[in-house]
Design an enzyme around this catalytic site. Structure first.
Site, short mmCIF file in Angstrom:
data_model
loop_
_atom_site.label_atom_id
_atom_site.label_comp_id
_atom_site.label_asym_id
_atom_site.label_seq_id
_atom_site.Cartn_x
_atom_site.Cartn_y
_atom_site.Cartn_z
N ARG A 105 -2.87 -10.54 20.19
CA ARG A 105 -1.51 -11.11 20.18
C ARG A 105 -0.99 -11.27 18.75
O ARG A 105 -1.37 -12.21 18.04
CB ARG A 105 -1.51 -12.50 20.84
CG ARG A 105 -1.63 -12.48 22.34
CD ARG A 105 -1.46 -13.86 22.91
NE ARG A 105 -2.46 -14.83 22.48
CZ ARG A 105 -3.68 -14.95 22.98
NH1 ARG A 105 -4.09 -14.14 23.93
NH2 ARG A 105 -4.50 -15.87 22.52
N ILE A 142 0.82 -1.22 0.00
CA ILE A 142 0.00 0.00 0.00
C ILE A 142 0.85 1.27 0.00
O ILE A 142 0.36 2.34 -0.29
CB ILE A 142 -1.04 0.01 1.15
CG1 ILE A 142 -0.38 0.14 2.52
CG2 ILE A 142 -1.96 -1.20 1.07
CD1 ILE A 142 -1.37 0.55 3.63
N PHE A 171 5.44 1.61 15.63
CA PHE A 171 6.78 1.50 16.25
C PHE A 171 6.60 0.91 17.64
O PHE A 171 5.62 1.20 18.34
CB PHE A 171 7.42 2.89 16.37
CG PHE A 171 7.98 3.40 15.06
CD1 PHE A 171 9.34 3.28 14.80
CD2 PHE A 171 7.16 3.97 14.09
CE1 PHE A 171 9.87 3.75 13.61
CE2 PHE A 171 7.68 4.43 12.89
CZ PHE A 171 9.04 4.32 12.65
N TYR A 197 1.03 6.92 16.19
CA TYR A 197 0.11 5.82 15.87
C TYR A 197 -1.34 6.26 16.14
O TYR A 197 -2.22 6.08 15.29
CB TYR A 197 0.47 4.60 16.72
CG TYR A 197 -0.41 3.40 16.47
CD1 TYR A 197 -0.23 2.61 15.34
CD2 TYR A 197 -1.43 3.06 17.36
CE1 TYR A 197 -1.04 1.50 15.11
CE2 TYR A 197 -2.24 1.96 17.13
CZ TYR A 197 -2.04 1.19 16.01
OH TYR A 197 -2.85 0.09 15.77
N LYS A 224 -4.54 6.72 13.42
CA LYS A 224 -5.80 5.99 13.51
C LYS A 224 -6.99 6.93 13.71
O LYS A 224 -8.09 6.63 13.27
CB LYS A 224 -5.72 4.94 14.63
CG LYS A 224 -4.68 3.82 14.35
CD LYS A 224 -5.02 2.99 13.11
CE LYS A 224 -4.15 1.76 12.99
NZ LYS A 224 -4.46 0.91 11.81
#
Ligand code: NDP
Length: 276
Positions: free
Chosen positions: A231, A63, A94, A193, A197
């Site tokens: 997880r 992408i 990260f 991050y 989002k």
């Protein structure tokens, strides 16, 4: 009637692979495409599904590379006449311990999670067939980040007149300010991050409103979701949910029954619409 097709980005491992597995197990009535930026990793994942008796097809898709997006979009247009289900799952984060400076983390994280996912949507939204479903895998961290932004930014991110251009300009502003160490002074939360989002969830809402206006009779549903804390290589071994459990909400949104009118333009977690 042409064969239906579902496309999942970043699905060689983690939640993406679990989404492909679930679509195959739930006998999605059509072809399911596992896509990956690296063909070798993608092929291995397809083989791992085959070993369990599940059949997914593969297409290369990075992408971050617009040529790869354009070429995949052309393939799905030619082979299937469009796309029925698109799940934008590919994303990066990260690690907390990563020594990369914040400006680098901001630029790299926003590049994949916001700008490249937006590129995907630029090329794939026009291909979504009537009755189609688009699911953007966002995060609860994006909702938490929204609440840490200045009142002015929160107002824009919650407004229903924000445009894609304005939102993209704001995401660019975050990266620019981060490079100068001034993002917090500018009203932004101190998370690359989370900001990426927040942007992805707002973009989802903008696209939903646009589709409602421009294709009111096509019954397409576009939603953002959180898979939960899962997880994977991204979140580590301490997370409570298995990848299969993480796939549940994205798959639920991808398989909303024909004729459903909601959720649409929402942020969904544990199959429930969340406040924004
Ligand atoms: P993983 O790191 O396990 O998997 C990420 C996947 O995205 C990999 O297949 C990776 O490919 C792929 N990817 C990254 N960049 C690109 C790119 N440029 N083009 C194509 N594919 C790419 O993460 P998860 O499975 O945990 O995360 C999946 C999604 O869920 C992400 O969007 C993440 O932000 C979101 N999420 C995850 C949570 C969690 O707790 N795990 C919580 C909330 C949201 P490669 O193997 O080549 O690196």
């Amino acid at each position: 009637m042409s064969t239906k097709v579902a496309v999942v980005t970043g699905s060689n491992k983690g939640i993406g692979l679990a989404i492909v597995r679930a679509l195959c197990q739930q006998h999605y009535h059509g072809d399911v495409y596992l896509t990956a930026r690296d063909s070798g990793r993608g092929d291995e994942a397809v083989k791992s599904l085959a070993a369990d008796g599940l059949t997914a097809k593969f297409h290369q898709l990075d992408i971050n590379d617009e040529k790869s997006i354009v070429s995949a979009a052309a393939f799905f247009k030619k082979t299937y006449g469009g796309v029925d289900v698109l799940i934008n799952n590919a994303g990066i984060a990260f690690k907390d311990a990563d020594p990369a400076p914040f400006p680098v983390q901001a630029e790299v994280t926003l590049k994949t999670n916001y700008f490249a996912t937006r590129d995907m949507l630029t090329h794939f939204l026009p291909l979504i067939k009537a009755g189609g479903r688009v699911v953007n895998v966002s995060s609860f961290v994006g909702a938490r980040t929204l609440n840490k932004c200045s009142a002015a930014l929160q107002q824009r991110f919650r407004s229903d007149d924000i445009t894609e251009e304005e939102l993209t300009g704001l995401m660019e502003q975050f990266v620019d300010l981060a490079k100068k160490g001034e993002h917090e002074k500018g009203g932004w939360a101190n998370t690359a991050y989370g900001t990426s989002k927040t942007g992805l969830t707002v973009l989802t809402m903008i696209h939903a409103r646009r589709l409602t206006k421009e294709r009111p009779h096509d019954g397409i549903l576009v939603n953002a979701c959180c898979p939960g804390w899962v997880r994977t290589d991204m979140a580590g071994p301490k997370a409570p949910k298995s990848p299969e459990e993480g796939a549940a909400t994205p798959v639920f949104l991808a398989l909303l029954p024909a004729g459903a009118t909601d959720p649409h333009g929402r942020f969904v977690s544990d199959k429930e619409v969340q406040p924004w």
